[in-house]
Design a protein around this motif. Sequence first.
Motif, mmCIF file in Angstrom:
data_model
loop_
_atom_site.group_PDB
_atom_site.id
_atom_site.type_symbol
_atom_site.label_atom_id
_atom_site.label_comp_id
_atom_site.label_asym_id
_atom_site.label_seq_id
_atom_site.Cartn_x
_atom_site.Cartn_y
_atom_site.Cartn_z
ATOM 1 N N ALA A 134 -38.883 13.617 -54.951
ATOM 2 C CA ALA A 134 -39.674 14.813 -55.246
ATOM 3 C C ALA A 134 -39.272 15.418 -56.587
ATOM 4 N N ILE A 135 -37.977 15.507 -56.836
ATOM 5 C CA ILE A 135 -37.515 16.073 -58.104
ATOM 6 C C ILE A 135 -37.964 15.205 -59.272
ATOM 7 N N ASP A 136 -37.945 13.898 -59.096
ATOM 8 C CA ASP A 136 -38.420 12.994 -60.150
ATOM 9 C C ASP A 136 -39.908 13.208 -60.442
ATOM 10 N N LEU A 137 -40.668 13.601 -59.426
ATOM 11 C CA LEU A 137 -42.111 13.794 -59.592
ATOM 12 C C LEU A 137 -42.472 15.163 -60.186
ATOM 13 N N CYS A 138 -41.502 16.073 -60.225
ATOM 14 C CA CYS A 138 -41.793 17.406 -60.778
ATOM 15 C C CYS A 138 -42.146 17.309 -62.254
ATOM 16 N N ARG A 139 -43.083 18.137 -62.667
ATOM 17 C CA ARG A 139 -43.450 18.185 -64.079
ATOM 18 C C ARG A 139 -43.854 19.603 -64.449
ATOM 19 N N GLY A 140 -43.693 19.933 -65.736
ATOM 20 C CA GLY A 140 -44.137 21.218 -66.250
ATOM 21 C C GLY A 140 -43.428 22.402 -65.609
ATOM 22 N N ARG A 141 -44.153 23.518 -65.508
ATOM 23 C CA ARG A 141 -43.628 24.730 -64.868
ATOM 24 C C ARG A 141 -43.590 24.502 -63.360
ATOM 25 N N VAL A 142 -42.450 24.809 -62.743
ATOM 26 C CA VAL A 142 -42.246 24.526 -61.327
ATOM 27 C C VAL A 142 -42.128 25.831 -60.548
ATOM 28 N N LEU A 143 -42.777 25.872 -59.393
ATOM 29 C CA LEU A 143 -42.669 26.978 -58.449
ATOM 30 C C LEU A 143 -42.006 26.441 -57.191
ATOM 31 N N ASP A 144 -40.816 26.945 -56.868
ATOM 32 C CA ASP A 144 -40.066 26.502 -55.692
ATOM 33 C C ASP A 144 -40.314 27.497 -54.574
ATOM 34 N N LEU A 145 -41.200 27.154 -53.653
ATOM 35 C CA LEU A 145 -41.561 28.047 -52.557
ATOM 36 C C LEU A 145 -40.613 27.840 -51.379
ATOM 37 N N GLY A 146 -40.024 28.934 -50.903
ATOM 38 C CA GLY A 146 -39.030 28.822 -49.850
ATOM 39 C C GLY A 146 -37.769 28.177 -50.381
ATOM 40 N N ALA A 147 -37.216 28.740 -51.457
ATOM 41 C CA ALA A 147 -36.127 28.106 -52.201
ATOM 42 C C ALA A 147 -34.815 28.080 -51.438
ATOM 43 N N SER B 4 -38.407 24.912 -66.417
ATOM 44 C CA SER B 4 -38.760 26.302 -66.133
ATOM 45 C C SER B 4 -39.127 26.404 -64.664
ATOM 46 N N VAL B 5 -38.393 27.219 -63.892
ATOM 47 C CA VAL B 5 -38.573 27.293 -62.452
ATOM 48 C C VAL B 5 -38.645 28.744 -62.006
ATOM 49 N N VAL B 6 -39.592 29.040 -61.122
ATOM 50 C CA VAL B 6 -39.642 30.321 -60.418
ATOM 51 C C VAL B 6 -39.371 30.031 -58.947
ATOM 52 N N GLY C 124 -50.894 29.188 -62.751
ATOM 53 C CA GLY C 124 -50.449 28.404 -63.889
ATOM 54 C C GLY C 124 -49.293 27.457 -63.677
ATOM 55 N N PHE C 125 -48.931 27.144 -62.440
ATOM 56 C CA PHE C 125 -47.815 26.230 -62.222
ATOM 57 C C PHE C 125 -48.297 24.784 -62.194
ATOM 58 N N ASP C 126 -47.536 23.929 -62.864
ATOM 59 C CA ASP C 126 -47.872 22.503 -62.884
ATOM 60 C C ASP C 126 -47.405 21.799 -61.611
ATOM 61 N N THR C 127 -46.310 22.297 -61.019
ATOM 62 C CA THR C 127 -45.775 21.726 -59.782
ATOM 63 C C THR C 127 -45.392 22.856 -58.839
ATOM 64 N N VAL C 128 -45.879 22.788 -57.620
ATOM 65 C CA VAL C 128 -45.411 23.658 -56.541
ATOM 66 C C VAL C 128 -44.556 22.791 -55.629
ATOM 67 N N LEU C 129 -43.290 23.159 -55.503
ATOM 68 C CA LEU C 129 -42.324 22.378 -54.740
ATOM 69 C C LEU C 129 -42.054 23.070 -53.406
#
Length: 250
Positions: free
Chosen positions: A69-82, A97-99, A131-136
């Motif tokens: 999953a981390i390898d697939l992340c790209r761009g601005r990342v939103l980590d939901l339920g971090a 860049s992670v929120v 505007g997030f490229d990846t929601v994790l």
Amino acid sequence: MTSPPAREPGLYQGRVPPLAPFASALAAYAAGESDPGLRLRSSLGEDETLPVGFFFRTPDQWMDFERHAIDLCRGRVLDLGAGAGPHTLALEAMGRSVVAVEGSAEIVRLLRQRGAASVVHADFRHWWRPGFDTVLMLMNGLGPVGTLRGLDRFLAHAPRLLAPDGQILVDGAEAVIRGPPAPASWPPPGNYPGEAWLELSHAGRIGRPFRELYVDLETLARRAAGADWRLEVAFEGGNGAWLARLTRPA
């Protein structure tokens, strides 16, 4: 997080909010307590003490689907339920860049203490920022939606979070019955086996039961297609575990 229905006056009187034991166990571990004793009981028959250090694991301790999953992340990342932030902190160390979003004020404080650069205190089922490229969404990331109806609501809500060509990376596993039924005092189970009830306790504090969804991949694919998502299976493990990539059609 879905609250239990009212059943009997005072049935859960004196109990703390559902995730308060989880938050206090994380805080205790971060403060140096090696075995805080976080207990989990569920309507699936689970009754066990969770190893709290698991929520603080480093990348060398991750499971294969997490690394993928981390390898697939790209761009601005939103980590939901971090949670305690293992994925947020690792991505930041890679220069991403992670929120991070968390529903517990105590866990939000912990994330900031651990060095997370951007943390939001919010219920991700309702909060949005575009505007997030990846929601994790890792570690049964769809669990907090609670029910299949909650899943449908989230799938309708989630496009607000994504940039054009954005993706959601989410893992999960189907429900597995592991023991005898939950106590009779608990709320009744849902019609779908994966609409489980969980109860957490720590240091004498017992949380109110809450819903946790364990959705099988076939059901997720069907619900996602109905909400105009494209689903790609990115990883399949044993015991019905999976990692999926959700995108919107062009």
